[in-house]
Design a protein around this motif. Structure first.
Motif, short mmCIF file in Angstrom:
data_model
loop_
_atom_site.label_atom_id
_atom_site.label_comp_id
_atom_site.label_asym_id
_atom_site.label_seq_id
_atom_site.Cartn_x
_atom_site.Cartn_y
_atom_site.Cartn_z
N TYR A 6 -16.90 -90.17 -54.94
CA TYR A 6 -16.47 -91.45 -54.36
C TYR A 6 -15.37 -92.12 -55.18
O TYR A 6 -15.01 -93.25 -54.90
CB TYR A 6 -17.64 -92.42 -54.26
N LYS A 7 -14.89 -91.44 -56.20
CA LYS A 7 -13.98 -92.11 -57.14
C LYS A 7 -12.51 -91.76 -56.91
O LYS A 7 -11.64 -92.41 -57.45
CB LYS A 7 -14.37 -91.74 -58.59
N VAL A 12 -12.47 -90.47 -50.98
CA VAL A 12 -12.78 -91.71 -50.25
C VAL A 12 -12.22 -91.62 -48.83
O VAL A 12 -12.91 -91.96 -47.85
CB VAL A 12 -12.23 -92.93 -51.03
N GLU A 13 -11.01 -91.09 -48.70
CA GLU A 13 -10.44 -90.93 -47.35
C GLU A 13 -11.27 -89.94 -46.53
O GLU A 13 -11.53 -90.16 -45.35
CB GLU A 13 -8.99 -90.45 -47.44
N LEU A 18 -15.42 -88.92 -42.28
CA LEU A 18 -16.71 -88.31 -41.92
C LEU A 18 -17.70 -89.34 -41.38
O LEU A 18 -18.50 -89.04 -40.50
CB LEU A 18 -17.34 -87.65 -43.16
N ALA A 19 -17.64 -90.56 -41.92
CA ALA A 19 -18.63 -91.58 -41.59
C ALA A 19 -18.16 -92.53 -40.49
O ALA A 19 -18.83 -93.53 -40.22
CB ALA A 19 -18.98 -92.37 -42.85
N LYS A 20 -17.04 -92.18 -39.85
CA LYS A 20 -16.45 -93.19 -38.93
C LYS A 20 -17.34 -93.52 -37.73
O LYS A 20 -17.23 -94.60 -37.17
CB LYS A 20 -15.05 -92.76 -38.48
N LEU A 71 -13.23 -100.06 -53.34
CA LEU A 71 -12.92 -101.49 -53.41
C LEU A 71 -11.47 -101.77 -53.00
O LEU A 71 -11.21 -102.74 -52.29
CB LEU A 71 -13.18 -102.02 -54.83
N LYS A 72 -10.58 -100.86 -53.39
CA LYS A 72 -9.17 -101.01 -52.99
C LYS A 72 -9.08 -101.00 -51.47
O LYS A 72 -8.40 -101.83 -50.86
CB LYS A 72 -8.36 -99.82 -53.55
N HIS A 73 -9.77 -100.03 -50.86
CA HIS A 73 -9.77 -99.90 -49.40
C HIS A 73 -10.37 -101.15 -48.75
O HIS A 73 -9.81 -101.71 -47.80
CB HIS A 73 -10.57 -98.65 -49.02
#
Ligand SMILES: C[S@@+](CC[C@H](N)C(=O)[O-])C[C@H]1O[C@@H](n2cnc3c(N)ncnc32)[C@H](O)[C@@H]1O
Length: 190
Positions: A6-7, A12-13, A18-20, A71-73
């Motif tokens: 996750y880092k 992250v993308e 995948l989780a959309k 967090l950036k996202h």
């Protein structure tokens, strides 16, 4: 060992894609039966921010994650949102909340880390505060994509949370397969 999945920007993308199509709306509907609307709610491990967006319709929600990439996202997509960089184990914040919510986050904690998290959750909740967390159901643990994954059964969740929280419900539900997940809702004792 803490994984890097996750880092990084790429992972992250990948996770966001995948989780959309998944969200915690059914869990949030259950939470709403116990936590009054407009309560101050902390979400742990907000990730893509899908549940954060649903939660903000009813609550004064603060999102959080320990991944600076997530967090950036979150901040880029929700300029008016409030987000904290928080580790779910240590929860280093002086803020207090009426509720704490997480969807498939606390399974990344080892047993001792989960105990520490539960104690910190108790400390940052107001009197009678509500917690609502989901877990992968099962026994033992594994490493998946370099990430530690801890499985839980109802009995061990009762023993981990039961000292400081009055358990309102622990219920199986389907994420991908029948009863592969557990929802826990509990109330701070005192
Ligand atoms: C499986 S994802 C779930 C994300 C989101 N809750 C969802 O339902 O899509 C796990 C999330 O927990 C975060 N996470 C993992 N370990 C954490 C920790 N110790 N403290 C805070 N966040 C953590 C990850 O960065 C990631 O955003």
């Amino acid at each position: 060992m803490k994984g890097e999945y996750y880092k990084t920007k790429a992972s992250v993308e990948e996770y966001i894609d995948l989780a959309k199509d998944v969200n915690g709306i059914n869990l949030i509907e259950r939470l709403k039966l116990h936590l009054p609307s407009m309560s101050a709610l902390l979400e742990l491990g907000s990730g893509p921010g899908t549940d954060w967006k649903i939660l903000r319709k009813d609550y004064r929600v603060t999102g959080s994650d320990n991944s600076t990439e997530f967090l950036k996202h979150l901040k880029a997509k929700n300029a008016d949102g409030e987000f904290l960089e928080l580790d779910a184990v240590t929860l280093k914040t002086v803020q207090r909340f009426d509720g704490i919510y997480s969807n498939k986050v606390l399974h990344h904690l080892r047993d001792g880390e989960l105990n520490d998290s539960v104690r910190r959750q108790f400390e940052i909740l107001s009197q009678g505060g509500i917690i609502c967390h989901s877990f992968w159901r099962g026994e033992g643990s594994e490493v998946f994509k370099g990430l530690f994954v801890n499985y839980h059964e109802e009995a061990d969740l009762r023993s981990v949370f039961g000292e400081l929280f009055e358990i309102i419900l622990i219920e199986p539900y389907k994420e991908f397969d029948e009863d592969d997940s557990l929802l826990l809702i509990a109330k701070r004792k005192g």
